[in-house]
Design a protein around this motif. Sequence first.
Motif, PDB file in Angstrom:
ATOM      1  N   LEU A  64      79.721   9.770   6.802  1.00 59.83           N
ATOM      2  CA  LEU A  64      79.923   8.346   7.041  1.00 59.83           C
ATOM      3  C   LEU A  64      78.614   7.565   6.973  1.00 59.83           C
ATOM      4  CD1 LEU A  64      82.549   8.412   9.955  1.00 59.83           C
ATOM      5  CD2 LEU A  64      82.937   7.821   7.557  1.00 59.83           C
ATOM      6  N   ARG A  65      77.526   8.165   7.351  1.00 63.22           N
ATOM      7  CA  ARG A  65      76.249   7.452   7.363  1.00 63.22           C
ATOM      8  C   ARG A  65      75.747   7.114   5.962  1.00 63.22           C
ATOM      9  NH1 ARG A  65      71.357   9.051  10.924  1.00 63.22           N
ATOM     10  NH2 ARG A  65      70.862   6.923  10.320  1.00 63.22           N
ATOM     11  N   THR A  66      76.324   7.726   4.953  1.00 60.19           N
ATOM     12  CA  THR A  66      75.925   7.383   3.585  1.00 60.19           C
ATOM     13  C   THR A  66      76.490   6.034   3.163  1.00 60.19           C
ATOM     14  OG1 THR A  66      77.840   8.521   2.600  1.00 60.19           O
ATOM     15  CG2 THR A  66      75.842   9.831   2.963  1.00 60.19           C
ATOM     16  N   ARG A  67      77.429   5.504   3.957  1.00 58.58           N
ATOM     17  CA  ARG A  67      78.035   4.214   3.658  1.00 58.58           C
ATOM     18  C   ARG A  67      77.344   3.122   4.468  1.00 58.58           C
ATOM     19  NH1 ARG A  67      84.359   4.557   4.531  1.00 58.58           N
ATOM     20  NH2 ARG A  67      84.087   2.467   3.646  1.00 58.58           N
ATOM     21  N   ARG A  68      77.297   1.930   3.928  1.00 61.46           N
ATOM     22  CA  ARG A  68      76.786   0.772   4.657  1.00 61.46           C
ATOM     23  C   ARG A  68      77.918  -0.238   4.778  1.00 61.46           C
ATOM     24  NH1 ARG A  68      72.493   0.952   7.671  1.00 61.46           N
ATOM     25  NH2 ARG A  68      72.203  -1.294   7.339  1.00 61.46           N
ATOM     26  N   ASP A  69      78.402  -0.417   5.972  1.00 56.90           N
ATOM     27  CA  ASP A  69      79.535  -1.312   6.198  1.00 56.90           C
ATOM     28  C   ASP A  69      79.263  -2.086   7.485  1.00 56.90           C
ATOM     29  OD1 ASP A  69      81.964  -2.554   6.726  1.00 56.90           O
ATOM     30  OD2 ASP A  69      83.124  -0.883   5.903  1.00 56.90           O
ATOM     31  N   ALA A  70      79.130  -3.391   7.362  1.00 57.15           N
ATOM     32  CA  ALA A  70      78.806  -4.232   8.514  1.00 57.15           C
ATOM     33  C   ALA A  70      79.871  -4.152   9.599  1.00 57.15           C
ATOM     34  CB  ALA A  70      78.624  -5.677   8.067  1.00 57.15           C
ATOM     35  N   ARG A  71      81.090  -3.798   9.240  1.00 57.26           N
ATOM     36  CA  ARG A  71      82.146  -3.693  10.245  1.00 57.26           C
ATOM     37  C   ARG A  71      81.882  -2.563  11.225  1.00 57.26           C
ATOM     38  NH1 ARG A  71      87.267  -3.101   6.460  1.00 57.26           N
ATOM     39  NH2 ARG A  71      85.749  -1.677   5.506  1.00 57.26           N
ATOM     40  N   PHE A  72      81.047  -1.612  10.826  1.00 59.94           N
ATOM     41  CA  PHE A  72      80.733  -0.475  11.680  1.00 59.94           C
ATOM     42  C   PHE A  72      79.299  -0.551  12.199  1.00 59.94           C
ATOM     43  CE2 PHE A  72      84.316   0.902   9.194  1.00 59.94           C
ATOM     44  CZ  PHE A  72      85.099   1.572  10.116  1.00 59.94           C
ATOM     45  N   GLU A  73      78.812  -1.751  12.377  1.00 60.81           N
ATOM     46  CA  GLU A  73      77.487  -1.962  12.948  1.00 60.81           C
ATOM     47  C   GLU A  73      77.603  -2.852  14.183  1.00 60.81           C
ATOM     48  OE1 GLU A  73      75.030  -3.594   9.905  1.00 60.81           O
ATOM     49  OE2 GLU A  73      74.719  -1.654   8.907  1.00 60.81           O
ATOM     50  N   ARG A  74      76.794  -2.558  15.190  1.00 58.61           N
ATOM     51  CA  ARG A  74      76.755  -3.352  16.411  1.00 58.61           C
ATOM     52  C   ARG A  74      75.299  -3.500  16.861  1.00 58.61           C
ATOM     53  NH1 ARG A  74      81.237  -3.497  14.918  1.00 58.61           N
ATOM     54  NH2 ARG A  74      83.198  -3.366  16.098  1.00 58.61           N
ATOM     55  N   ARG A  75      75.065  -4.507  17.690  1.00 61.81           N
ATOM     56  CA  ARG A  75      73.779  -4.606  18.364  1.00 61.81           C
ATOM     57  C   ARG A  75      73.909  -3.945  19.728  1.00 61.81           C
ATOM     58  NH1 ARG A  75      72.022  -9.365  19.952  1.00 61.81           N
ATOM     59  NH2 ARG A  75      74.014 -10.422  19.722  1.00 61.81           N
ATOM     60  N   ASN A  76      72.950  -3.076  20.067  1.00 58.36           N
ATOM     61  CA  ASN A  76      73.032  -2.384  21.346  1.00 58.36           C
ATOM     62  C   ASN A  76      72.412  -3.224  22.453  1.00 58.36           C
ATOM     63  OD1 ASN A  76      70.263  -2.084  21.074  1.00 58.36           O
ATOM     64  ND2 ASN A  76      70.303   0.147  20.951  1.00 58.36           N
ATOM     65  N   TYR A  77      72.252  -2.638  23.620  1.00 62.58           N
ATOM     66  CA  TYR A  77      71.762  -3.363  24.793  1.00 62.58           C
ATOM     67  C   TYR A  77      70.380  -3.966  24.559  1.00 62.58           C
ATOM     68  CZ  TYR A  77      68.388   0.290  25.741  1.00 62.58           C
ATOM     69  OH  TYR A  77      67.317   1.139  25.642  1.00 62.58           O
ATOM     70  N   ALA A  78      69.583  -3.368  23.672  1.00 60.07           N
ATOM     71  CA  ALA A  78      68.229  -3.844  23.401  1.00 60.07           C
ATOM     72  C   ALA A  78      68.162  -4.748  22.176  1.00 60.07           C
ATOM     73  CB  ALA A  78      67.281  -2.653  23.203  1.00 60.07           C
ATOM     74  N   GLY A  79      69.319  -5.048  21.576  1.00 58.23           N
ATOM     75  CA  GLY A  79      69.350  -5.901  20.408  1.00 58.23           C
ATOM     76  C   GLY A  79      69.111  -5.187  19.092  1.00 58.23           C
ATOM     77  N   ARG A  80      69.039  -3.849  19.124  1.00 59.44           N
ATOM     78  CA  ARG A  80      68.853  -3.086  17.888  1.00 59.44           C
ATOM     79  C   ARG A  80      70.200  -2.852  17.215  1.00 59.44           C
ATOM     80  NH1 ARG A  80      65.629  -0.206  21.686  1.00 59.44           N
ATOM     81  NH2 ARG A  80      63.402  -0.510  21.340  1.00 59.44           N
ATOM     82  N   THR A  81      70.181  -2.854  15.877  1.00 52.40           N
ATOM     83  CA  THR A  81      71.400  -2.592  15.124  1.00 52.40           C
ATOM     84  C   THR A  81      71.642  -1.096  15.037  1.00 52.40           C
ATOM     85  OG1 THR A  81      71.133  -4.597  13.799  1.00 52.40           O
ATOM     86  CG2 THR A  81      72.576  -2.883  12.918  1.00 52.40           C
ATOM     87  N   VAL A  82      72.818  -0.678  15.464  1.00 48.10           N
ATOM     88  CA  VAL A  82      73.200   0.734  15.415  1.00 48.10           C
ATOM     89  C   VAL A  82      74.568   0.836  14.744  1.00 48.10           C
ATOM     90  CG1 VAL A  82      71.906   1.276  17.508  1.00 48.10           C
ATOM     91  CG2 VAL A  82      74.323   0.658  17.680  1.00 48.10           C
ATOM     92  N   ASP A  83      74.904   2.036  14.293  1.00 48.09           N
ATOM     93  CA  ASP A  83      76.216   2.210  13.671  1.00 48.09           C
ATOM     94  C   ASP A  83      77.219   2.768  14.676  1.00 48.09           C
ATOM     95  OD1 ASP A  83      76.447   5.186  13.558  1.00 48.09           O
ATOM     96  OD2 ASP A  83      74.733   5.044  12.202  1.00 48.09           O
ATOM     97  N   LEU A  84      78.490   2.659  14.319  1.00 46.09           N
ATOM     98  CA  LEU A  84      79.586   3.205  15.128  1.00 46.09           C
ATOM     99  C   LEU A  84      80.171   4.479  14.526  1.00 46.09           C
ATOM    100  CD1 LEU A  84      81.673   0.056  16.185  1.00 46.09           C
ATOM    101  CD2 LEU A  84      80.438   1.585  17.715  1.00 46.09           C
ATOM    102  N   TYR A  85      79.493   5.034  13.540  1.00 46.26           N
ATOM    103  CA  TYR A  85      80.061   6.170  12.822  1.00 46.26           C
ATOM    104  C   TYR A  85      80.207   7.423  13.687  1.00 46.26           C
ATOM    105  CZ  TYR A  85      79.302   3.449   8.564  1.00 46.26           C
ATOM    106  OH  TYR A  85      79.332   2.471   7.597  1.00 46.26           O
ATOM    107  N   SER A  86      79.405   7.535  14.732  1.00 42.40           N
ATOM    108  CA  SER A  86      79.552   8.721  15.579  1.00 42.40           C
ATOM    109  C   SER A  86      80.869   8.698  16.355  1.00 42.40           C
ATOM    110  CB  SER A  86      78.375   8.832  16.551  1.00 42.40           C
ATOM    111  OG  SER A  86      78.296   7.690  17.380  1.00 42.40           O
ATOM    112  N   GLY A  87      81.500   7.525  16.487  1.00 40.39           N
ATOM    113  CA  GLY A  87      82.789   7.449  17.170  1.00 40.39           C
ATOM    114  C   GLY A  87      83.880   8.239  16.480  1.00 40.39           C
ATOM    115  N   PRO A  88      84.202   7.888  15.224  1.00 39.03           N
ATOM    116  CA  PRO A  88      85.209   8.698  14.522  1.00 39.03           C
ATOM    117  C   PRO A  88      84.763  10.141  14.320  1.00 39.03           C
ATOM    118  CG  PRO A  88      84.224   7.061  13.046  1.00 39.03           C
ATOM    119  CD  PRO A  88      83.810   6.709  14.442  1.00 39.03           C
ATOM    120  N   ALA A  89      83.449  10.355  14.242  1.00 43.99           N
ATOM    121  CA  ALA A  89      82.958  11.720  14.040  1.00 43.99           C
ATOM    122  C   ALA A  89      83.258  12.601  15.250  1.00 43.99           C
ATOM    123  CB  ALA A  89      81.457  11.703  13.759  1.00 43.99           C
ATOM    124  N   VAL A  90      82.943  12.106  16.466  1.00 45.17           N
ATOM    125  CA  VAL A  90      83.212  12.937  17.637  1.00 45.17           C
ATOM    126  C   VAL A  90      84.715  13.074  17.879  1.00 45.17           C
ATOM    127  CG1 VAL A  90      81.002  12.428  18.740  1.00 45.17           C
ATOM    128  CG2 VAL A  90      82.990  11.007  19.281  1.00 45.17           C
TER     129      VAL A  90
END
Length: 265
Positions: free
Chosen positions: A25-51
């Motif tokens: 999943l990390r080979t894909r770039r999709d803004a729908r699976f990106e969020r800003r975390n508590y520190a304002g950094r952009t992270v992905d949500l791909y580990s959700g479906p993975a786990v």
Amino acid sequence: MADVAGAIRAFGVAGVVTRGVYAALRTRRDARFERRNYAGRTVDLYSGPAVALGALAGCATLSTPRARAAGVLAVGAGALCGAYDDVRGDHRRGFRAHLAALRGGEVTSGAVKLTGIGGAGLAAGALLKERPLDKVLAGIVVAGTAHLVNLVDLRPGRATGVVLALGASGLRRGAAAAVPMGAAVAVLADDLGERTMIGDGGAHAVGAAVGVALAGGWGRGGLVAGAVGVLGAAAWGEWRAVRCAAGAGVGGGASRAVPRAPDPS
């Protein structure tokens, strides 16, 4: 723990599937699976479906039919309902807000999680236990643990750390506890490194897997204590959500995303 081979198999399968799905999943770039975390950094949500997929695969390896069926049911429901909230979540926080909307004819993402995960938890408890009271208590533990893991997912490594701690405590009672541990270990470094977050979908999925493992191994006393514990955590989450909404006037989700605050639903 008698089934050492089963635990090793479940841990390995869950970990390998989780890591493989996440890498793909990390080979894909999709803004729908990106969020800003508590520190304002952009992270992905791909580990959700993975786990979630890793936990499902691990549950499928369990040798006990009841634990296998309960795990697949609870993990699948947690993943689907949580993923729906990741995509469709709104500003309302707390059980009361979602139930009030439901009474008004509006089905919110929180109501979907409450009914879907709650119902699947009770069904899983019915599969795990023989006596009616134990079935209900086990269902509360399964659904409540799914909620608990989601509730603590406010900073990197907290949800995965709780999964590992609770899973380790259940290992001596059966191989099912190795399932969520394998999934969590596979993404722990990326979680701590603030490259990903498991989101509601991942948190509810691995939390449900932990709940199945604990409920399946506990007797009546453990089930009562576990049910009281998760209900207490839910009450704390409700109080915190109401307090955050009243004090800051911001909406929430559960998973460290800015500006979202903890959602106990």
